[in-house]
Motif scaffolding. Structure first.
Motif, PDB file in Angstrom:
ATOM      1  N   ALA A   1       4.573  -0.799   2.011  1.00 57.11           N
ATOM      2  CA  ALA A   1       4.485  -1.376   0.671  1.00 57.11           C
ATOM      3  C   ALA A   1       3.435  -0.653  -0.162  1.00 57.11           C
ATOM      4  O   ALA A   1       3.666  -0.331  -1.330  1.00 57.11           O
ATOM      5  CB  ALA A   1       4.150  -2.869   0.760  1.00 57.11           C
TER       6      ALA A   1
ATOM      7  N   PHE B   1       4.812   2.620  -1.301  1.00 56.10           N
ATOM      8  CA  PHE B   1       5.879   2.427  -2.278  1.00 56.10           C
ATOM      9  C   PHE B   1       5.303   2.181  -3.665  1.00 56.10           C
ATOM     10  O   PHE B   1       5.835   2.663  -4.661  1.00 56.10           O
ATOM     11  CB  PHE B   1       6.778   1.249  -1.864  1.00 56.10           C
ATOM     12  N   TYR B   2       4.207   1.422  -3.740  1.00 52.95           N
ATOM     13  CA  TYR B   2       3.608   1.093  -5.039  1.00 52.95           C
ATOM     14  C   TYR B   2       2.535   2.091  -5.453  1.00 52.95           C
ATOM     15  O   TYR B   2       1.684   1.787  -6.284  1.00 52.95           O
ATOM     16  CB  TYR B   2       3.086  -0.338  -5.026  1.00 52.95           C
TER      17      TYR B   2
ATOM     18  N   VAL C   1       0.215  -6.003  -2.141  1.00 49.97           N
ATOM     19  CA  VAL C   1       1.069  -5.848  -3.328  1.00 49.97           C
ATOM     20  C   VAL C   1       0.487  -6.645  -4.492  1.00 49.97           C
ATOM     21  O   VAL C   1       0.460  -6.155  -5.633  1.00 49.97           O
ATOM     22  CB  VAL C   1       2.527  -6.269  -3.023  1.00 49.97           C
TER      23      VAL C   1
ATOM     24  N   LEU D   1      -2.364  -4.447  -5.769  1.00 47.96           N
ATOM     25  CA  LEU D   1      -1.940  -3.202  -6.401  1.00 47.96           C
ATOM     26  C   LEU D   1      -1.208  -3.432  -7.721  1.00 47.96           C
ATOM     27  O   LEU D   1      -1.333  -2.635  -8.649  1.00 47.96           O
ATOM     28  CB  LEU D   1      -1.058  -2.392  -5.447  1.00 47.96           C
ATOM     29  N   LEU D   2      -0.458  -4.532  -7.814  1.00 56.90           N
ATOM     30  CA  LEU D   2       0.289  -4.826  -9.044  1.00 56.90           C
ATOM     31  C   LEU D   2      -0.479  -5.754  -9.980  1.00 56.90           C
ATOM     32  O   LEU D   2      -0.043  -5.972 -11.116  1.00 56.90           O
ATOM     33  CB  LEU D   2       1.657  -5.433  -8.708  1.00 56.90           C
TER      34      LEU D   2
ATOM     35  N   ALA E   1       4.559 -11.142  -6.634  1.00 57.45           N
ATOM     36  CA  ALA E   1       4.549 -10.114  -5.584  1.00 57.45           C
ATOM     37  C   ALA E   1       5.748 -10.300  -4.651  1.00 57.45           C
ATOM     38  O   ALA E   1       6.419  -9.323  -4.292  1.00 57.45           O
ATOM     39  CB  ALA E   1       3.246 -10.173  -4.796  1.00 57.45           C
TER      40      ALA E   1
ATOM     41  N   GLN F   1       8.866  -9.188  -6.415  1.00 60.52           N
ATOM     42  CA  GLN F   1       8.871  -7.730  -6.597  1.00 60.52           C
ATOM     43  C   GLN F   1       9.222  -7.033  -5.282  1.00 60.52           C
ATOM     44  O   GLN F   1      10.018  -6.099  -5.261  1.00 60.52           O
ATOM     45  CB  GLN F   1       7.504  -7.260  -7.102  1.00 60.52           C
ATOM     46  N   ILE F   2       8.624  -7.481  -4.187  1.00 67.26           N
ATOM     47  CA  ILE F   2       8.938  -6.898  -2.874  1.00 67.26           C
ATOM     48  C   ILE F   2      10.411  -7.114  -2.547  1.00 67.26           C
ATOM     49  O   ILE F   2      11.101  -6.197  -2.103  1.00 67.26           O
ATOM     50  CB  ILE F   2       8.041  -7.506  -1.768  1.00 67.26           C
TER      51      ILE F   2
ATOM     52  N   ASP G   1      12.388  -4.697  -4.895  1.00 63.75           N
ATOM     53  CA  ASP G   1      12.183  -3.267  -4.657  1.00 63.75           C
ATOM     54  C   ASP G   1      12.642  -2.804  -3.275  1.00 63.75           C
ATOM     55  O   ASP G   1      13.028  -1.651  -3.104  1.00 63.75           O
ATOM     56  CB  ASP G   1      10.711  -2.900  -4.855  1.00 63.75           C
TER      57      ASP G   1
END
Length: 196
Positions: free
Chosen positions: A18, A21-22, A66, A69-70, A77, A80-81, A84
Motif C-alpha cells: 500500500a 502504491f501511494y 494509507v 499518506l493520504l 482510507a 480508497q484501498i 485502488d
C-alpha cells in the motif's frame, strides 16, 4: 461487520504494498525513511499488514499508513484501498460487475505470486550471501572442496546476488523464472561438500 472489512483489507493488502502504491519510497530490502520523524537512515520496516519505526516507535497497519499518506480518515482510507486494489468489499456500494470480480481475482493472484517471489528472493539472497561469505573466509592453506567450489563460483554468485538486490524488476523476474538454475548454482557448493 466493520472489523471483518478491516481484517479482510489487512489480509489482502500488506502495508508495504500500500505504501508503495501511494507513492512512498520503500527500498529493495523493505526499509524506508520514517515519515513520522526527521529520519536520515531508513528505520521504518514492514512485515505483512504492519509497519514499525525502530527509531521513534511509530507503528500501525495497512489502513493506518494509507490514512497518513493520504491525510484522510479511516473510512476514506478503507474505500480508497478497496477501489485502488480492486478488492470489491461489501462497503454498502453497488454490487461489482463480473468484470470487476475477475479483476479482483486477478489482482489477488498477482499479490500471491508477488508474496511467493518475495519469500523466494529473501531466502535466495541469504543462501547466496552464505556461499559468498564461505568464499571470502576460506583458509587457502587448507581449502575444503566446498570452499574451492565457492571461490570458483564467487563471481557468478555475486552477479546473481547483485541482480536480486539492485536489479530492475525485469531482471529479478527473469531470475525468478530461472530459479531452478539459481538453486542448482547454490546447491553445487553444498553437493561438493557432501562429495568431499
Amino acid at each position: 461487520m466493520t472489523s471483518d472489512i478491516f481484517a479482510q483489507i489487512k489480509e489482502m493488502v500488506d502495508a508495504r504494498e500500500a505504501a508503495r502504491f501511494y507513492g512512498f519510497n520503500v527500498g529493495p530490502r523493505g526499509a524506508a525513511l520514517c515519515p513520522f520523524h526527521p529520519d536520515k537512515h531508513p528505520s521504518l520496516t514492514f512485515k505483512g499488514p504492519h509497519y514499525k519505526c525502530w527509531s521513534c516507535g511509530a507503528h500501525g497497519d495497512t489502513i493506518d499508513i494509507v490514512k497518513y499518506l493520504l491525510g484522510c480518515d479511516t473510512w476514506t482510507a478503507v474505500r480508497q484501498i478497496d477501489r485502488d486494489f480492486a478488492l470489491h468489499l461489501p462497503l454498502g456500494d453497488k454490487q461489482p460487475s463480473p468484470q470487476q470480480v475477475e479483476e479482483a481475482r486477478q489482482r489477488q493472484r498477482t499479490r500471491e505470486l508477488y508474496k511467493k517471489f518475495e519469500a523466494w528472493r529473501k531466502e535466495t539472497i541469504d543462501q547466496l550471501t552464505n556461499c559468498i561469505r564461505l568464499a571470502n573466509t576460506a583458509d587457502w592453506a587448507r581449502l575444503t572442496l566446498r570452499e574451492a567450489a565457492a571461490i570458483r563460483l564467487k563471481e557468478q554468485l555475486e552477479d546473481v546476488t547483485d541482480r536480486l538486490l539492485y536489479g530492475t524488476p525485469e531482471q529479478q523476474v527473469e531470475l525468478f523464472e530461472q530459479r531452478k538454475e539459481v538453486l542448482a548454482l547454490i546447491s553445487s557448493i553444498s553437493i561438493t561438500s557432501q562429495i568431499g
